[in-house]
Design a protein around this motif. Sequence first.
Motif, short mmCIF file in Angstrom:
data_model
loop_
_atom_site.label_atom_id
_atom_site.label_comp_id
_atom_site.label_asym_id
_atom_site.label_seq_id
_atom_site.Cartn_x
_atom_site.Cartn_y
_atom_site.Cartn_z
N ARG A 1 -5.95 5.97 18.21
CA ARG A 1 -6.46 7.35 18.12
C ARG A 1 -5.93 8.21 19.26
O ARG A 1 -5.55 9.37 19.05
CB ARG A 1 -7.99 7.35 18.14
N ALA A 2 -5.92 7.66 20.46
CA ALA A 2 -5.41 8.41 21.60
C ALA A 2 -3.95 8.79 21.39
O ALA A 2 -3.53 9.92 21.67
CB ALA A 2 -5.58 7.61 22.88
N ALA A 3 -3.16 7.84 20.87
CA ALA A 3 -1.76 8.12 20.60
C ALA A 3 -1.60 9.16 19.49
O ALA A 3 -0.71 10.02 19.55
CB ALA A 3 -1.03 6.84 20.22
N LEU A 4 -2.47 9.09 18.49
CA LEU A 4 -2.39 10.07 17.40
C LEU A 4 -2.64 11.48 17.91
O LEU A 4 -1.90 12.42 17.57
CB LEU A 4 -3.42 9.71 16.32
N TYR A 5 -3.68 11.64 18.73
CA TYR A 5 -4.02 12.98 19.19
C TYR A 5 -3.13 13.47 20.33
O TYR A 5 -3.21 14.63 20.73
CB TYR A 5 -5.50 13.04 19.57
N ALA B 1 -0.34 18.69 16.36
CA ALA B 1 -1.24 18.68 15.20
C ALA B 1 -0.48 18.60 13.88
O ALA B 1 -0.92 17.95 12.93
CB ALA B 1 -2.13 19.91 15.22
N ALA B 2 0.68 19.25 13.82
CA ALA B 2 1.43 19.29 12.58
C ALA B 2 1.94 17.93 12.15
O ALA B 2 2.23 17.71 10.96
CB ALA B 2 2.60 20.26 12.71
N GLY B 3 2.06 16.99 13.09
CA GLY B 3 2.60 15.68 12.74
C GLY B 3 1.56 14.59 12.61
O GLY B 3 1.90 13.43 12.35
N ARG B 4 0.30 14.93 12.75
CA ARG B 4 -0.73 13.88 12.77
C ARG B 4 -0.98 13.26 11.40
O ARG B 4 -1.23 12.07 11.30
CB ARG B 4 -2.03 14.45 13.35
N GLN B 5 -0.93 14.05 10.35
CA GLN B 5 -1.21 13.48 9.04
C GLN B 5 -0.17 12.42 8.67
O GLN B 5 -0.52 11.32 8.23
CB GLN B 5 -1.25 14.56 7.95
N ALA B 6 1.09 12.74 8.83
CA ALA B 6 2.15 11.78 8.51
C ALA B 6 2.02 10.53 9.36
O ALA B 6 2.20 9.41 8.88
CB ALA B 6 3.52 12.42 8.70
N ALA B 7 1.71 10.71 10.65
CA ALA B 7 1.56 9.57 11.55
C ALA B 7 0.37 8.70 11.15
O ALA B 7 0.45 7.46 11.14
CB ALA B 7 1.40 10.05 12.99
N PHE B 8 -0.74 9.34 10.81
CA PHE B 8 -1.92 8.58 10.39
C PHE B 8 -1.64 7.78 9.12
O PHE B 8 -1.98 6.59 9.03
CB PHE B 8 -3.10 9.52 10.16
N LEU B 9 -1.02 8.41 8.14
CA LEU B 9 -0.77 7.73 6.87
C LEU B 9 0.18 6.55 7.03
O LEU B 9 0.01 5.51 6.40
CB LEU B 9 -0.24 8.72 5.84
N ALA C 1 -11.07 10.75 8.97
CA ALA C 1 -10.59 9.42 8.62
C ALA C 1 -10.26 8.55 9.83
O ALA C 1 -10.46 7.32 9.80
CB ALA C 1 -9.36 9.54 7.73
N ALA C 2 -9.78 9.14 10.89
CA ALA C 2 -9.26 8.36 12.02
C ALA C 2 -10.29 7.48 12.72
O ALA C 2 -9.98 6.32 13.07
CB ALA C 2 -8.59 9.29 13.03
N PRO C 3 -11.53 7.93 12.98
CA PRO C 3 -12.47 7.09 13.75
C PRO C 3 -12.75 5.73 13.12
O PRO C 3 -12.94 4.75 13.84
CB PRO C 3 -13.73 7.95 13.81
N ASP D 1 0.84 -1.20 0.00
CA ASP D 1 0.00 0.00 0.00
C ASP D 1 0.87 1.24 0.00
O ASP D 1 1.90 1.29 0.67
CB ASP D 1 -0.92 0.04 1.22
N VAL D 2 0.45 2.25 -0.78
CA VAL D 2 1.07 3.56 -0.77
C VAL D 2 -0.04 4.59 -0.63
O VAL D 2 -1.16 4.38 -1.12
CB VAL D 2 1.91 3.82 -2.05
N GLU D 3 0.24 5.67 0.04
CA GLU D 3 -0.73 6.75 0.20
C GLU D 3 -0.08 8.07 -0.17
O GLU D 3 1.00 8.41 0.34
CB GLU D 3 -1.26 6.81 1.64
N GLU D 4 -0.73 8.78 -1.07
CA GLU D 4 -0.20 10.08 -1.48
C GLU D 4 -0.26 11.04 -0.29
O GLU D 4 -1.30 11.16 0.38
CB GLU D 4 -1.01 10.63 -2.65
N TYR D 5 0.85 11.72 -0.05
CA TYR D 5 0.87 12.71 1.03
C TYR D 5 0.37 14.03 0.47
O TYR D 5 1.03 14.66 -0.36
CB TYR D 5 2.28 12.87 1.58
N THR D 6 -0.82 14.42 0.87
CA THR D 6 -1.41 15.67 0.40
C THR D 6 -1.83 16.52 1.58
O THR D 6 -2.20 16.00 2.64
CB THR D 6 -2.65 15.42 -0.48
N VAL D 7 -1.79 17.80 1.39
CA VAL D 7 -2.10 18.73 2.47
C VAL D 7 -3.56 18.63 2.89
O VAL D 7 -3.91 18.84 4.05
CB VAL D 7 -1.77 20.18 2.05
N GLY D 8 -4.44 18.22 1.98
CA GLY D 8 -5.87 18.29 2.24
C GLY D 8 -6.49 17.13 2.99
O GLY D 8 -7.71 17.11 3.18
N LEU D 9 -5.72 16.15 3.44
CA LEU D 9 -6.32 15.01 4.13
C LEU D 9 -6.96 15.44 5.45
O LEU D 9 -6.34 16.13 6.26
CB LEU D 9 -5.25 13.95 4.42
#
Length: 248
Positions: A143-147, A151-159, A133-135, A120-128
């Motif tokens: 989810r608790a670890a993500l939040y 905030a600035a690092g959550r998208q990369a961590a989620f992907l 998506a997380a729930p 799997d690959v996921e495009e890193y885009t600003v608009g995610l």
Amino acid sequence: MTGPAAVQVWWARLGDGHAGLLALLDPVERARYDATTDAANRGRFLVGCALSRIALGELLGLPPADVPLRRVCPRCGGPHGKAELAVPPASEYADVDFSVTHSGAVVGVAVCRGAAVGLDVEEYTVGLDVDTAAPSALSDTERAALYARPAAGRQAAFLRTWTRKEAVLKALGVGLRVSPRGLVVSAPDAPPAVLGWPERLGPRPLVGLADMTVDGVHPASVALVGTGAVRVDRRDASPAVAAYGGGG
């Protein structure tokens, strides 16, 4: 299986597609290509099919157009399911598996012997929208670890978490028919590993995971079911794709 299993991971780009690749498609693939109205999706399908055939052809010693593939939907039996290598059970290549992924402009194929593979690959885009998506994707613990992250690092961590989960589910052949919430993986900045297993999938098998980053930005993961360790042979497939059918 003991010891690291080798998996070839080939990466190409949407822009590598060209009309010459149509000669590599079989009638079923060509019909699906012709029926796809969205230009970007049509291009990703073309590059994914061609790349699958090039990667498998190298392994089998066959011209890409001669690689025997079949697609059977597990629900309706139609010719639009996950592509599989169509060889007899007694064939020396019966243990070959492969997985195709694409997101945005990135297209990848993983090929392995002796284990089921998912890529799997996921495009890193600003608009995610991570909050949306997380729930449905993460367990309560994830989810608790993500939040807990800035905030600035959550998208990369989620992907990163998501690519690991989807790679495993693809290797199992279930995809998103099983909720990814029940599949718990290690933290994004920790070595990739499966920590929790969905009950509906039965006993937990050995699963090996490896992370990658494509073009320095896009997170990707490959999973092997049947082994606990993965050795990745990474290939830039763009020159190979361009060389077929008059491209480049």
